[in-house]
Enzyme design. Structure first.
Site, PDB file in Angstrom:
ATOM      1  N   ASP A 104       0.816  -1.218   0.000  1.00  0.00           N
ATOM      2  CA  ASP A 104       0.000   0.000   0.000  1.00  0.00           C
ATOM      3  C   ASP A 104       0.852   1.272   0.000  1.00  0.00           C
ATOM      4  OD1 ASP A 104      -2.314  -1.414  -0.194  1.00  0.00           O
ATOM      5  OD2 ASP A 104      -2.886  -1.247   1.914  1.00  0.00           O
ATOM      6  N   ASP A 133      21.683 -17.845   5.187  1.00  0.00           N
ATOM      7  CA  ASP A 133      20.753 -18.725   5.910  1.00  0.00           C
ATOM      8  C   ASP A 133      20.799 -20.140   5.344  1.00  0.00           C
ATOM      9  OD1 ASP A 133      19.385 -17.360   8.096  1.00  0.00           O
ATOM     10  OD2 ASP A 133      18.755 -15.944   6.555  1.00  0.00           O
TER      11      ASP A 133
HETATM   12  C1  3PY Z   1      20.905 -14.672   3.363  1.00  0.00           C
HETATM   13  O1  3PY Z   1      22.034 -14.809   2.871  1.00  0.00           O
HETATM   14  O2  3PY Z   1      20.431 -15.443   4.214  1.00  0.00           O
HETATM   15  C2  3PY Z   1      20.063 -13.575   2.931  1.00  0.00           C
HETATM   16  O3  3PY Z   1      18.956 -13.441   3.413  1.00  0.00           O
HETATM   17  C3  3PY Z   1      20.610 -12.648   1.894  1.00  0.00           C
HETATM   18  O4  3PY Z   1      19.733 -11.655   1.540  1.00  0.00           O
HETATM   19 MG    MG Z   2      18.467 -14.706   4.986  1.00  0.00          MG
END
Ligand code: 3PY
Ligand code: MG
Length: 268
Positions: free
Chosen positions: A85, A173
């Site tokens: 939005d 991650d």
């Molecule tokens: C990661 O490397 O976990 C990310 O979220 C990169 O944007």
């Molecule tokens: Mg990440």
């Protein structure tokens, strides 16, 4: 409605390159937009950027043709509705691990009948145009992050979820989920294999795949491999990198010490 240049690039098979905004500073955003990046993504996942900050960042980006995008803190329809939005043209959703989560993300970004987004944008019309509500489902880009090894295994079900326009690999991650050393441009063979598996699935299914890169060299290599949405570092990373490089070249005692420390670091 103002067309989404990133979606146009994907349709033509062209790579689209931008960076992450983590500082929350509208002037920094405006400077980076004027550099000519295809898009800029306001990162609300890992920084002190709230909705009012994000709106000011979108206004700064809107002084150019750079596409304003956002990474939301989590796969939450309430926050997704509000970033749309205030004018986001693309939403990056962290840590999508299966089809159900991909469906939730896609539906939060779409007006009925495709989704559940409520009607009522102000800045969407100012930035997108008077026909925003009619065309938003077409123009808004929905990008699911693949950043867990379980999501790599389920790449196909995430990619074929209606309304998902692209996937984006979070290398850090992903490495953490695999128990591997961290790093954006991660050289570990198991990490490389997981990244290659997602890219292969994207090519097979005709869905753009993106990845976060730590260097220009990595971006160019990933473009050559076929990635279509490339994040180069962040505003903070680019600032620190350029400042370190300039500082190291100064003819001062502090810079000499920094150079010596760096050489020792390299020799270790
Ligand atoms: C990661 O490397 O976990 C990310 O979220 C990169 O944007
Ligand atoms: Mg990440």
């Amino acid at each position: 409605m103002r067309p989404n240049k990133v979606k146009q690039q994907w349709r033509q098979g062209q790579p689209s390159v931008g960076t992450w905004l983590s500082l929350g500073d509208p002037l920094a955003a405006e400077i980076l937009a004027h550099v000519g990046f295809d898009w800029l993504t306001v990162d609300m996942e890992h920084n002190a950027i709230d909705l009012a900050d994000a709106q000011a960042l979108f206004q700064a980006i809107a002084t150019t043709d750079t596409v304003p995008m956002v990474r939301v803190p989590w796969n939450d329809p309430q926050i997704i509705k509000r970033v749309l939005d205030i004018g986001a043209y693309g939403v990056v959703i962290p840590n999508v691990k299966d089809r159900g989560e991909a469906e939730q993300a896609a539906q939060a970004c779409r007006y009925p009948p495709q989704g559940i987004r409520g009607i009522g944008t102000l800045r969407g019309h100012l930035y997108g145009g008077p026909d925003y509500t009619d065309r938003a489902n077409e123009e808004i880009a929905v990008i699911a992050m693949i950043e867990h090894i379980d999501a790599v295994a389920r790449a196909e079900e995430i990619m074929t979820t209606p309304g998902i326009d692209a996937v984006f690999i979070g290398p850090n991650d992903l490495a953490a989920s695999m128990g591997l050393p961290l790093g954006l441009d991660n050289p570990h063979p198991e990490h490389q294999a997981a990244v290659a598996r997602v890219l292969e699935a994207g090519k097979r299914l005709g869905l753009p795949v993106g990845i976060h890169c730590g260097s220009v060299q990595a971006v160019n290599q990933r473009i050559a491999e076929g990635f279509l949405w490339l994040a180069l570092s962040s505003d903070a990373g680019l600032l620190a990198g350029a400042a370190h490089q300039a500082f190291q070249q100064l003819d001062t005692a502090a810079a000499q010490e920094a150079r010596a420390a760096r050489r020792e670091g390299v020799a270790e």
